[in-house]
Motif scaffolding. Structure first.
Motif, PDB file in Angstrom:
ATOM      1  N   ASN A  20       3.268  80.800  54.617  1.00 31.44           N
ATOM      2  CA  ASN A  20       2.525  80.846  56.040  1.00 31.44           C
ATOM      3  C   ASN A  20       3.423  80.073  57.390  1.00 31.44           C
ATOM      4  N   PHE A  21       3.955  78.648  56.681  1.00 32.35           N
ATOM      5  CA  PHE A  21       4.801  78.277  57.683  1.00 32.35           C
ATOM      6  C   PHE A  21       5.877  78.844  57.917  1.00 32.35           C
TER       7      PHE A  21
ATOM      8  N   ALA B 117       0.278  75.293  47.622  1.00 36.95           N
ATOM      9  CA  ALA B 117       1.435  75.070  48.283  1.00 36.95           C
ATOM     10  C   ALA B 117       2.343  76.029  48.636  1.00 36.95           C
ATOM     11  N   TYR B 118       2.415  76.925  47.673  1.00 34.06           N
ATOM     12  CA  TYR B 118       3.185  78.306  48.059  1.00 34.06           C
ATOM     13  C   TYR B 118       2.848  79.000  49.264  1.00 34.06           C
ATOM     14  N   ALA B 119       1.368  79.445  49.312  1.00 37.64           N
ATOM     15  CA  ALA B 119       0.745  80.159  50.318  1.00 37.64           C
ATOM     16  C   ALA B 119       0.994  79.151  51.717  1.00 37.64           C
TER      17      ALA B 119
ATOM     18  N   SER C  98       1.447  86.033  50.460  1.00 36.82           N
ATOM     19  CA  SER C  98       0.712  85.080  50.224  1.00 36.82           C
ATOM     20  C   SER C  98       0.249  84.366  51.460  1.00 36.82           C
ATOM     21  N   ALA C  99       1.227  84.612  52.437  1.00 38.49           N
ATOM     22  CA  ALA C  99       0.925  84.017  53.865  1.00 38.49           C
ATOM     23  C   ALA C  99      -0.371  84.329  54.415  1.00 38.49           C
TER      24      ALA C  99
END
Length: 273
Positions: free
Chosen positions: A180-181, A174-176, A129-130
């Motif tokens: 990515n973070f 928020a999840y993606a 998802s990132a």
């Protein structure tokens, strides 16, 4: 001295699957929020020849992570850390997702690295998802706030997540962002801890046939893996092996990068439009 591996989120899913591929000569500490689940996994792995110790830890709480670090260090030398703890859009509200996935990774990397020695490894688990996040939402300047001003970081990420319409979509954003973070933070840590001989990398799985994966399928349908090369979700043991491989000390030159282990799902979007 005994060698110790820590697997956060080790009571189920990919974290649990990774244990089977770890060195059975090492002591394995698995953490999570529910002791009964952890103990069940510890008992199962004991039958396979692994020495597994359960430890209750909430990775979204720095104090709890400090306790995990002290406990594991008391058992021996920490050689490997696998940060698998996380929640998906179907499991939690946006703020919980950010605090567990993003801030949890910050706490784990920071606190465990303090008690690790040269030759050790941290492997953070992100998500493909990132790679699906719109470019305008990828903001390294914002990510840096996670260490400088945690409250502002969380607030700004939640503000970005609320650009989406609908509760599940906001949780998905928020999840993606949180994942990515994780890829960004793992890379940053690689260059911070590298001079101390601590290697850091990350792994980004696609949809995996775990309890978490089934929940996301129920919310989204099979489209989550329709672009994979084989048209199927990943198996827990496949990702468990990939994670254990990335976290193995012998993989000494794998640092500062993210391994995309998603069956070709991201690449497949180029070919199946």
């Amino acid at each position: 001295m005994e060698r110790v591996v820590i697997v956060t989120g080790g009571g189920s899913g990919m974290g649990k699957a990774a244990i089977s591929f770890l060195d059975p000569a090492k002591r394995i500490v698995i953490s999570g929020r529910h002791l009964d689940k952890l103990q069940k996994t510890a008992d199962e792995m004991a039958e396979k020849g692994h020495s597994v110790v359960p430890f209750v830890c909430d990775t979204s709480d720095r104090g709890s992570v400090k306790e995990l670090a002290a406990f594991a260090a008391g058992l021996g030398e920490i050689t490997n850390v696998i940060q698998c703890a996380g929640v998906s859009p179907a499991m939690a509200e946006p703020e919980q997702i950010v605090r567990i996935n993003a801030m949890g990774t910050v706490y784990v990397n920071q606190e465990l690295s303090r008690v690790m020695k040269p030759g050790s490894v941290i492997c953070d688990v992100a998500s493909n998802s990132a790679y699906q996040l719109p470019r305008f939402l990828i903001r390294p300047g914002l990510y840096a706030l996670a260490e400088e001003n945690e409250a502002l970081f969380v607030r700004k990420v939640l503000s970005m997540a609320h650009l989406a319409r609908g509760d599940y979509q906001r949780a998905g954003f928020a999840y993606a962002i949180s994942k990515n973070f994780v890829t960004w933070f793992a890379s940053r840590c690689a260059f911070r801890y590298g001079p101390r001989g601590i290697r850091v990398c990350s792994v980004s799985p696609g949809l995996i046939d775990t309890g978490m994966g089934k929940m996301e399928c129920a919310a989204n349908g099979a489209g989550l893996f329709s672009h994979t090369a084989e048209g199927r979700p990943g198996k827990p043991e496949e990702l468990g092996f990939a994670i254990a491989m990335a976290a193995d000390e012998r993989n000494g030159y794998l640092a500062g990068v993210d391994i995309l282990a998603d069956g070709g799902e991201i690449a497949g979007r180029k070919f199946r439009r």
